[in-house]
Design a protein around this motif. Structure first.
Motif, PDB file in Angstrom:
ATOM      1  N   ASP A 169       9.543 -10.945   5.228  1.00  0.00           N
ATOM      2  CA  ASP A 169       8.575 -10.118   5.957  1.00  0.00           C
ATOM      3  C   ASP A 169       7.200 -10.156   5.296  1.00  0.00           C
ATOM      4  O   ASP A 169       7.089 -10.298   4.069  1.00  0.00           O
ATOM      5  CB  ASP A 169       9.046  -8.662   6.006  1.00  0.00           C
ATOM      6  CG  ASP A 169      10.211  -8.444   6.959  1.00  0.00           C
ATOM      7  OD1 ASP A 169      10.441  -9.315   7.831  1.00  0.00           O
ATOM      8  OD2 ASP A 169      10.889  -7.398   6.842  1.00  0.00           O
ATOM      9  N   ILE A 170       6.161 -10.000   6.114  1.00  0.00           N
ATOM     10  CA  ILE A 170       4.791  -9.852   5.605  1.00  0.00           C
ATOM     11  C   ILE A 170       4.162  -8.631   6.271  1.00  0.00           C
ATOM     12  O   ILE A 170       4.210  -8.481   7.492  1.00  0.00           O
ATOM     13  CB  ILE A 170       3.910 -11.085   5.906  1.00  0.00           C
ATOM     14  CG1 ILE A 170       4.526 -12.357   5.330  1.00  0.00           C
ATOM     15  CG2 ILE A 170       2.497 -10.883   5.345  1.00  0.00           C
ATOM     16  CD1 ILE A 170       3.721 -13.618   5.624  1.00  0.00           C
ATOM     17  N   PHE A 171       3.575  -7.764   5.444  1.00  0.00           N
ATOM     18  CA  PHE A 171       2.909  -6.567   5.952  1.00  0.00           C
ATOM     19  C   PHE A 171       1.446  -6.572   5.521  1.00  0.00           C
ATOM     20  O   PHE A 171       1.131  -6.913   4.376  1.00  0.00           O
ATOM     21  CB  PHE A 171       3.583  -5.305   5.418  1.00  0.00           C
ATOM     22  CG  PHE A 171       4.995  -5.119   5.896  1.00  0.00           C
ATOM     23  CD1 PHE A 171       5.254  -4.469   7.092  1.00  0.00           C
ATOM     24  CD2 PHE A 171       6.065  -5.600   5.159  1.00  0.00           C
ATOM     25  CE1 PHE A 171       6.560  -4.295   7.540  1.00  0.00           C
ATOM     26  CE2 PHE A 171       7.371  -5.434   5.594  1.00  0.00           C
ATOM     27  CZ  PHE A 171       7.620  -4.779   6.787  1.00  0.00           C
ATOM     28  N   VAL A 172       0.580  -6.189   6.443  1.00  0.00           N
ATOM     29  CA  VAL A 172      -0.841  -5.996   6.144  1.00  0.00           C
ATOM     30  C   VAL A 172      -1.084  -4.490   6.171  1.00  0.00           C
ATOM     31  O   VAL A 172      -0.856  -3.836   7.188  1.00  0.00           O
ATOM     32  CB  VAL A 172      -1.737  -6.698   7.184  1.00  0.00           C
ATOM     33  CG1 VAL A 172      -3.211  -6.480   6.857  1.00  0.00           C
ATOM     34  CG2 VAL A 172      -1.416  -8.189   7.242  1.00  0.00           C
ATOM     35  N   ILE A 173      -1.517  -3.928   5.044  1.00  0.00           N
ATOM     36  CA  ILE A 173      -1.661  -2.472   4.901  1.00  0.00           C
ATOM     37  C   ILE A 173      -3.140  -2.121   4.834  1.00  0.00           C
ATOM     38  O   ILE A 173      -3.887  -2.655   4.005  1.00  0.00           O
ATOM     39  CB  ILE A 173      -0.927  -1.987   3.636  1.00  0.00           C
ATOM     40  CG1 ILE A 173       0.575  -2.307   3.763  1.00  0.00           C
ATOM     41  CG2 ILE A 173      -1.145  -0.488   3.418  1.00  0.00           C
ATOM     42  CD1 ILE A 173       1.353  -2.104   2.491  1.00  0.00           C
ATOM     43  N   GLY A 174      -3.561  -1.232   5.729  1.00  0.00           N
ATOM     44  CA  GLY A 174      -4.966  -0.870   5.823  1.00  0.00           C
ATOM     45  C   GLY A 174      -5.487  -0.136   4.602  1.00  0.00           C
ATOM     46  O   GLY A 174      -4.730   0.479   3.845  1.00  0.00           O
ATOM     47  N   ALA A 175      -6.804  -0.189   4.414  1.00  0.00           N
ATOM     48  CA  ALA A 175      -7.447   0.499   3.293  1.00  0.00           C
ATOM     49  C   ALA A 175      -7.185   2.001   3.369  1.00  0.00           C
ATOM     50  O   ALA A 175      -7.238   2.591   4.446  1.00  0.00           O
ATOM     51  CB  ALA A 175      -8.953   0.228   3.314  1.00  0.00           C
ATOM     52  N   LYS A 213      -6.912  -0.658  11.955  1.00  0.00           N
ATOM     53  CA  LYS A 213      -7.345  -0.048  10.697  1.00  0.00           C
ATOM     54  C   LYS A 213      -6.212   0.381   9.770  1.00  0.00           C
ATOM     55  O   LYS A 213      -6.390   0.433   8.557  1.00  0.00           O
ATOM     56  CB  LYS A 213      -8.237   1.160  10.990  1.00  0.00           C
ATOM     57  CG  LYS A 213      -7.546   2.265  11.804  1.00  0.00           C
ATOM     58  CD  LYS A 213      -8.489   3.422  12.083  1.00  0.00           C
ATOM     59  CE  LYS A 213      -7.788   4.512  12.878  1.00  0.00           C
ATOM     60  NZ  LYS A 213      -8.692   5.660  13.130  1.00  0.00           N
ATOM     61  N   HIS A 214      -5.038   0.709  10.318  1.00  0.00           N
ATOM     62  CA  HIS A 214      -3.929   1.142   9.462  1.00  0.00           C
ATOM     63  C   HIS A 214      -3.044  -0.019   9.024  1.00  0.00           C
ATOM     64  O   HIS A 214      -2.161   0.175   8.179  1.00  0.00           O
ATOM     65  CB  HIS A 214      -3.082   2.189  10.179  1.00  0.00           C
ATOM     66  CG  HIS A 214      -3.787   3.495  10.391  1.00  0.00           C
ATOM     67  ND1 HIS A 214      -4.629   4.051   9.454  1.00  0.00           N
ATOM     68  CD2 HIS A 214      -3.780   4.358  11.444  1.00  0.00           C
ATOM     69  CE1 HIS A 214      -5.114   5.192   9.913  1.00  0.00           C
ATOM     70  NE2 HIS A 214      -4.627   5.402  11.106  1.00  0.00           N
ATOM     71  N   GLY A 215      -3.265  -1.195   9.598  1.00  0.00           N
ATOM     72  CA  GLY A 215      -2.452  -2.337   9.227  1.00  0.00           C
ATOM     73  C   GLY A 215      -1.359  -2.638  10.242  1.00  0.00           C
ATOM     74  O   GLY A 215      -1.215  -1.944  11.247  1.00  0.00           O
ATOM     75  N   PHE A 216      -0.574  -3.665   9.941  1.00  0.00           N
ATOM     76  CA  PHE A 216       0.423  -4.140  10.894  1.00  0.00           C
ATOM     77  C   PHE A 216       1.410  -5.071  10.202  1.00  0.00           C
ATOM     78  O   PHE A 216       1.197  -5.499   9.060  1.00  0.00           O
ATOM     79  CB  PHE A 216      -0.259  -4.891  12.042  1.00  0.00           C
ATOM     80  CG  PHE A 216      -1.261  -5.937  11.585  1.00  0.00           C
ATOM     81  CD1 PHE A 216      -0.875  -7.233  11.321  1.00  0.00           C
ATOM     82  CD2 PHE A 216      -2.594  -5.589  11.382  1.00  0.00           C
ATOM     83  CE1 PHE A 216      -1.785  -8.187  10.885  1.00  0.00           C
ATOM     84  CE2 PHE A 216      -3.520  -6.536  10.929  1.00  0.00           C
ATOM     85  CZ  PHE A 216      -3.113  -7.832  10.695  1.00  0.00           C
ATOM     86  N   LYS A 217       2.482  -5.371  10.913  1.00  0.00           N
ATOM     87  CA  LYS A 217       3.452  -6.345  10.421  1.00  0.00           C
ATOM     88  C   LYS A 217       3.141  -7.698  11.061  1.00  0.00           C
ATOM     89  O   LYS A 217       2.866  -7.779  12.257  1.00  0.00           O
ATOM     90  CB  LYS A 217       4.874  -5.902  10.783  1.00  0.00           C
ATOM     91  CG  LYS A 217       5.952  -6.846  10.266  1.00  0.00           C
ATOM     92  CD  LYS A 217       7.350  -6.357  10.649  1.00  0.00           C
ATOM     93  CE  LYS A 217       8.410  -7.315  10.117  1.00  0.00           C
ATOM     94  NZ  LYS A 217       9.777  -6.899  10.522  1.00  0.00           N
ATOM     95  N   ILE A 218       3.195  -8.763  10.252  1.00  0.00           N
ATOM     96  CA  ILE A 218       2.967 -10.109  10.770  1.00  0.00           C
ATOM     97  C   ILE A 218       4.197 -10.545  11.579  1.00  0.00           C
ATOM     98  O   ILE A 218       5.319 -10.471  11.073  1.00  0.00           O
ATOM     99  CB  ILE A 218       2.726 -11.108   9.618  1.00  0.00           C
ATOM    100  CG1 ILE A 218       1.519 -10.694   8.771  1.00  0.00           C
ATOM    101  CG2 ILE A 218       2.567 -12.524  10.156  1.00  0.00           C
ATOM    102  CD1 ILE A 218       0.188 -10.875   9.431  1.00  0.00           C
ATOM    103  N   PRO A 219       4.019 -10.998  12.814  1.00  0.00           N
ATOM    104  CA  PRO A 219       5.165 -11.477  13.601  1.00  0.00           C
ATOM    105  C   PRO A 219       5.863 -12.644  12.909  1.00  0.00           C
ATOM    106  O   PRO A 219       5.222 -13.464  12.246  1.00  0.00           O
ATOM    107  CB  PRO A 219       4.528 -11.929  14.920  1.00  0.00           C
ATOM    108  CG  PRO A 219       3.219 -11.203  14.989  1.00  0.00           C
ATOM    109  CD  PRO A 219       2.755 -11.063  13.572  1.00  0.00           C
TER     110      PRO A 219
END
Length: 300
Positions: free
Chosen positions: A61-67, A121-127
């Motif tokens: 999994d890859i997650f992008v987490i917002g500032a 702005k809060h981030g997301f999970k990479i498909p």
């Protein structure tokens, strides 16, 4: 007892920070930082708490987490047992578009990237379909030096904005991450208590005592900062754990065994709560997962 900060300070001696870690488990306390964070779970399983929502995570999994978003990668309970030989492995990239990189993100050529980050702005999970390409670009950033770090970082950001609408938000757009340092430290302690004890019979009084609050004051505080009641949050943590057990590659537990292991003392209550959160029964959830896995295997 050491007082752990809620706002973590990331070194500012580089424009883009990267790390590749292997540890017994992930950092186990809720925290935030000014930087965006992209984390690839190379090895490990658990629950990501992000803002007022939670997501199961596993290897790949890859997650992008917002500032400034409060978050916590909570490793599964087995990672904390005294005789555990399990480890986690992860690669993370940190960057601050409003800090040292502000001049870069204010360039006309970066307008689309800045808009994409603002929109999410809060981030997301990479498909899953995009993770292989993203992992390559993340390691290109981590392994680079000098000006090549920035070149590779721009390629990574370009891949992010190419996702367009194909992302799963980590939490509601309405969530406010405006939490004071003291409130954040208290919230971290509360969530840590719940995630360490959810598979036991814990009551509202137990968690209120851990926070040094009356039950009434705790209920108001917890609802304000998480959007959940104590019971709804506890149920989500337990169901998240149950979902992982139901589809684990290990010898399958019977559904009642999974329910009791997750902290439920009634199979009837477990089935009711599971369906209200997941939208289907535990048996249907297993069947859906197995059918999807079978189709993926045949198509591979």
């Amino acid at each position: 007892m050491k007082v752990l900060p809620f706002t973590m300070l990331v070194p500012d001696d580089k424009s883009v920070i990267s790390e590749h870690i292997e540890l017994p488990y992930f950092y186990q306390y809720l925290h935030r930082h000014d930087e965006w964070q992209i984390t690839y779970i190379e090895k490990g399983e658990g629950t990501l708490i992000a803002g007022n929502d939670m997501h199961a995570f596993r290897s790949g999994d890859i997650f992008v987490i917002g500032a400034k978003l409060p978050h916590l990668f909570k490793s599964n309970p087995e990672y904390f047992s005294a005789d555990s030989n399990k480890t986690i492995k992860a690669c993370s990239i940190y960057f601050n578009p409003n800090g040292i990189l502000a001049s870069l993100f204010n360039l006309p050529e970066m307008k689309m990237a800045s808009s994409f980050l603002a929109k999410n702005k809060h981030g997301f999970k990479i498909p899953a379909a995009f993770t292989k390409n993203m992992v390559t670009k993340m390691f290109n950033v981590h392994e680079a030096s000098g000006v090549d770090v920035l070149f590779n970082f721009l390629k990574l950001v370009n891949s992010l904005q190419d996702l367009n609408e194909n992302v799963e938000p980590l939490c509601s757009e309405m969530y406010s991450s405006n939490v004071t340092e003291n409130e954040g430290m208290r919230l971290s302690k509360i969530i840590n208590f719940i995630t360490e004890n959810y598979n036991n019979q814990i009551s509202l009084e137990d968690v209120a005592n851990a926070a040094f609050m009356t039950p009434q004051a705790f209920c108001r505080y917890f609802k304000k900062h998480t959007g959940h009641t104590f019971v709804s949050f506890l149920n989500e943590v337990r169901i998240n754990d149950a979902c992982k057990s139901l589809i684990s590659g290990e010898k399958a537990d019977c559904i009642s065994g999974v329910a009791y292991k997750a902290g439920f003392n009634s199979i009837t209550n477990f089935n009711r709560v599971f369906k209200s959160i997941i939208g289907q029964s535990p048996r249907a959830y297993i069947d859906t997962y197995n059918n999807v896995s079978r189709v993926s295997y045949v198509g591979a």
